[in-house]
Design a protein around this motif. Sequence first.
Motif, PDB file in Angstrom:
ATOM      1  N   THR A   1      16.912  59.991 -16.212  1.00 34.01           N
ATOM      2  CA  THR A   1      15.691  59.681 -17.137  1.00 34.01           C
ATOM      3  C   THR A   1      15.735  60.371 -18.425  1.00 34.01           C
ATOM      4  OG1 THR A   1      14.251  61.324 -16.169  1.00 34.01           O
ATOM      5  CG2 THR A   1      13.850  58.964 -15.137  1.00 34.01           C
ATOM      6  N   TYR A   2      16.163  61.561 -18.414  1.00 33.90           N
ATOM      7  CA  TYR A   2      16.625  62.386 -19.563  1.00 33.90           C
ATOM      8  C   TYR A   2      17.675  61.912 -20.138  1.00 33.90           C
ATOM      9  CZ  TYR A   2      13.952  66.194 -17.609  1.00 33.90           C
ATOM     10  OH  TYR A   2      12.947  66.963 -16.923  1.00 33.90           O
ATOM     11  N   ALA A   3      18.749  61.579 -19.446  1.00 32.45           N
ATOM     12  CA  ALA A   3      20.016  60.861 -20.164  1.00 32.45           C
ATOM     13  C   ALA A   3      19.897  59.493 -20.690  1.00 32.45           C
ATOM     14  CB  ALA A   3      21.129  60.673 -19.118  1.00 32.45           C
ATOM     15  N   LEU A   4      18.638  58.740 -20.165  1.00 31.65           N
ATOM     16  CA  LEU A   4      18.494  57.511 -20.840  1.00 31.65           C
ATOM     17  C   LEU A   4      17.681  57.694 -22.105  1.00 31.65           C
ATOM     18  CD1 LEU A   4      18.383  54.321 -20.500  1.00 31.65           C
ATOM     19  CD2 LEU A   4      16.308  54.632 -19.363  1.00 31.65           C
ATOM     20  N   ILE A   5      16.671  58.343 -22.285  1.00 34.96           N
ATOM     21  CA  ILE A   5      16.111  58.673 -23.389  1.00 34.96           C
ATOM     22  C   ILE A   5      17.007  59.227 -24.528  1.00 34.96           C
ATOM     23  CG2 ILE A   5      14.305  59.790 -24.741  1.00 34.96           C
ATOM     24  CD1 ILE A   5      12.818  59.873 -22.023  1.00 34.96           C
ATOM     25  N   SER A   6      18.068  60.143 -24.074  1.00 33.49           N
ATOM     26  CA  SER A   6      19.036  60.844 -24.953  1.00 33.49           C
ATOM     27  C   SER A   6      19.950  59.526 -25.309  1.00 33.49           C
ATOM     28  CB  SER A   6      20.020  61.624 -24.126  1.00 33.49           C
ATOM     29  OG  SER A   6      19.163  62.760 -23.641  1.00 33.49           O
ATOM     30  N   PHE A   7      20.357  58.473 -24.657  1.00 25.44           N
ATOM     31  CA  PHE A   7      21.241  57.788 -25.037  1.00 25.44           C
ATOM     32  C   PHE A   7      20.318  56.776 -26.132  1.00 25.44           C
ATOM     33  CE2 PHE A   7      23.558  53.436 -25.010  1.00 25.44           C
ATOM     34  CZ  PHE A   7      24.825  54.062 -25.350  1.00 25.44           C
ATOM     35  N   GLN A   8      19.303  56.307 -25.900  1.00 26.60           N
ATOM     36  CA  GLN A   8      18.469  55.469 -26.637  1.00 26.60           C
ATOM     37  C   GLN A   8      18.240  56.185 -28.053  1.00 26.60           C
ATOM     38  OE1 GLN A   8      15.106  54.995 -23.931  1.00 26.60           O
ATOM     39  NE2 GLN A   8      15.675  53.230 -23.116  1.00 26.60           N
ATOM     40  N   THR A   9      18.028  57.383 -28.040  1.00 30.00           N
ATOM     41  CA  THR A   9      17.956  57.936 -29.432  1.00 30.00           C
ATOM     42  C   THR A   9      19.115  57.860 -30.115  1.00 30.00           C
ATOM     43  OG1 THR A   9      17.998  60.318 -28.332  1.00 30.00           O
ATOM     44  CG2 THR A   9      15.780  59.364 -28.791  1.00 30.00           C
ATOM     45  N   ALA A  10      20.380  58.109 -29.269  1.00 29.28           N
ATOM     46  CA  ALA A  10      21.678  58.274 -29.926  1.00 29.28           C
ATOM     47  C   ALA A  10      22.129  56.731 -30.472  1.00 29.28           C
ATOM     48  CB  ALA A  10      22.532  58.789 -28.865  1.00 29.28           C
ATOM     49  N   TRP A  11      21.850  55.929 -29.677  1.00 24.95           N
ATOM     50  CA  TRP A  11      21.730  54.391 -30.165  1.00 24.95           C
ATOM     51  C   TRP A  11      21.219  54.097 -31.376  1.00 24.95           C
ATOM     52  CZ3 TRP A  11      19.228  49.829 -30.908  1.00 24.95           C
ATOM     53  CH2 TRP A  11      20.309  48.686 -30.939  1.00 24.95           C
ATOM     54  N   LEU A  12      20.035  54.477 -31.591  1.00 20.83           N
ATOM     55  CA  LEU A  12      19.095  54.363 -32.677  1.00 20.83           C
ATOM     56  C   LEU A  12      19.737  55.038 -33.541  1.00 20.83           C
ATOM     57  CD1 LEU A  12      15.646  54.416 -31.177  1.00 20.83           C
ATOM     58  CD2 LEU A  12      16.496  52.581 -32.171  1.00 20.83           C
ATOM     59  N   LYS A  13      20.052  56.375 -33.786  1.00 21.83           N
ATOM     60  CA  LYS A  13      20.564  57.182 -34.728  1.00 21.83           C
ATOM     61  C   LYS A  13      22.063  56.301 -35.173  1.00 21.83           C
ATOM     62  CE  LYS A  13      22.153  61.760 -36.170  1.00 21.83           C
ATOM     63  NZ  LYS A  13      22.301  63.255 -35.943  1.00 21.83           N
TER      64      LYS A  13
ATOM     65  N   GLY B   1      29.851  65.402 -31.383  1.00 21.82           N
ATOM     66  CA  GLY B   1      28.616  66.507 -31.490  1.00 21.82           C
ATOM     67  C   GLY B   1      27.819  66.222 -32.735  1.00 21.82           C
ATOM     68  N   LEU B   2      27.783  65.031 -33.084  1.00 22.24           N
ATOM     69  CA  LEU B   2      26.773  64.717 -34.022  1.00 22.24           C
ATOM     70  C   LEU B   2      25.224  64.321 -33.434  1.00 22.24           C
ATOM     71  CD1 LEU B   2      29.149  62.423 -36.341  1.00 22.24           C
ATOM     72  CD2 LEU B   2      28.778  64.842 -36.195  1.00 22.24           C
ATOM     73  N   THR B   3      24.773  65.261 -32.890  1.00 21.47           N
ATOM     74  CA  THR B   3      23.715  64.927 -31.893  1.00 21.47           C
ATOM     75  C   THR B   3      22.264  65.626 -32.678  1.00 21.47           C
ATOM     76  OG1 THR B   3      24.205  66.949 -30.838  1.00 21.47           O
ATOM     77  CG2 THR B   3      24.930  64.523 -30.084  1.00 21.47           C
ATOM     78  N   THR B   4      22.161  66.030 -33.784  1.00 18.41           N
ATOM     79  CA  THR B   4      21.096  66.595 -34.264  1.00 18.41           C
ATOM     80  C   THR B   4      19.912  65.455 -34.159  1.00 18.41           C
ATOM     81  OG1 THR B   4      21.980  67.917 -35.813  1.00 18.41           O
ATOM     82  CG2 THR B   4      20.008  67.296 -36.321  1.00 18.41           C
ATOM     83  N   ALA B   5      18.884  65.986 -33.631  1.00 20.19           N
ATOM     84  CA  ALA B   5      17.730  64.758 -33.577  1.00 20.19           C
ATOM     85  C   ALA B   5      17.907  63.756 -32.437  1.00 20.19           C
ATOM     86  CB  ALA B   5      17.453  64.168 -34.699  1.00 20.19           C
ATOM     87  N   VAL B   6      19.054  64.119 -31.404  1.00 20.69           N
ATOM     88  CA  VAL B   6      19.066  63.289 -30.170  1.00 20.69           C
ATOM     89  C   VAL B   6      18.523  64.067 -29.237  1.00 20.69           C
ATOM     90  CG1 VAL B   6      20.850  62.259 -28.793  1.00 20.69           C
ATOM     91  CG2 VAL B   6      21.133  62.397 -31.265  1.00 20.69           C
ATOM     92  N   PHE B   7      17.483  63.405 -28.316  1.00 17.23           N
ATOM     93  CA  PHE B   7      16.724  64.023 -27.522  1.00 17.23           C
ATOM     94  C   PHE B   7      17.859  64.783 -26.372  1.00 17.23           C
ATOM     95  CE2 PHE B   7      14.837  63.549 -22.864  1.00 17.23           C
ATOM     96  CZ  PHE B   7      13.830  64.529 -23.306  1.00 17.23           C
ATOM     97  N   GLN B   8      17.511  66.256 -26.244  1.00 18.31           N
ATOM     98  CA  GLN B   8      18.419  66.737 -25.199  1.00 18.31           C
ATOM     99  C   GLN B   8      19.639  67.456 -25.460  1.00 18.31           C
ATOM    100  OE1 GLN B   8      15.769  67.743 -22.691  1.00 18.31           O
ATOM    101  NE2 GLN B   8      17.700  67.536 -21.159  1.00 18.31           N
ATOM    102  N   PHE B   9      20.041  66.655 -26.620  1.00 12.18           N
ATOM    103  CA  PHE B   9      21.625  67.138 -26.939  1.00 12.18           C
ATOM    104  C   PHE B   9      21.657  67.734 -28.381  1.00 12.18           C
ATOM    105  CE2 PHE B   9      23.163  63.208 -24.123  1.00 12.18           C
ATOM    106  CZ  PHE B   9      22.917  64.251 -22.900  1.00 12.18           C
ATOM    107  N   GLU B  10      20.618  68.457 -28.746  1.00 12.50           N
ATOM    108  CA  GLU B  10      20.895  68.750 -30.107  1.00 12.50           C
ATOM    109  C   GLU B  10      20.959  70.141 -30.373  1.00 12.50           C
ATOM    110  OE1 GLU B  10      17.006  68.343 -32.705  1.00 12.50           O
ATOM    111  OE2 GLU B  10      15.943  67.875 -31.005  1.00 12.50           O
TER     112      GLU B  10
END
Length: 276
Positions: A172-184, A17-26
Amino acid sequence: LAIPLDDADTYRMLSKGLTTAVFQFESRGMKDYIKKLEPSTFEDLIALAALYRPGPLNSGMVDDFINRRHGRAEVSYPHPKLEAILKPTYGVIVYQEQVMQIAQVLAGYTLGGADMLRRAMGKKKPEEMAKQRSIFVEGAVGLGVEEANAAYIFDLMEKFAGYAFNKSHSATYALISFQTAWLKTHYRAEFMAATMSADMQNIDKVVTLVDEARRMGLALAPPCVNRSAFRFTGASGQVMYGLGAVRGVGEGPVAALVEARTESGPFLDLADFCSR
């Protein structure tokens, strides 16, 4: 850059649940559900993006999905032919595309006919639904499905169609979410610096992100006329505070400051700063 969609470290971070600043999941609610789900595949993220809406949440679909995901509830399929369609979502009808696929596989619908069925179920017009029910049951019986089972599956589809989401949108939402999570996960300082820079005019948001950076174990360097840029910068586990986030400091003065220190070296003291 090809980001691997099976990166275990990213899923571990998401599952905590460490998803602060992760698109859609924060949001707080999403953090709670992603911790309960403990996603381990990209399909899990697509489903969560589709399910986190008022309809599925209020209907109990999300809890059912999570319980099936963890083996606390039985994963069952209304007909053996539907296993391939519903296996990625543990037997739960989550997507509009699944409604259409069921109609194709079980009742012989064409793609166009299946889309008409999907739209009819969404509008819930009684006369149209009665017509579609007859077409579906007749088509399914013609393909060897028992009439009672065909009627049951149609009712099930009708129930879930009201909550079903378009999978292509969710993906498409999930892809952007995963990309931001991966970068984080893998570029922590750079990611947090970029996120802070995007919201640097919103002091409350910056405070939240600074707290998150500290929670992540990142060092936060204070504003410095000799090191800071206009925006936040990050490298080697440290985030340098951006001068643009200081109240009353505009981009023009910061540009002049950076030019001065680039041309003549760092500022030595306050008098040197003022004279230059």
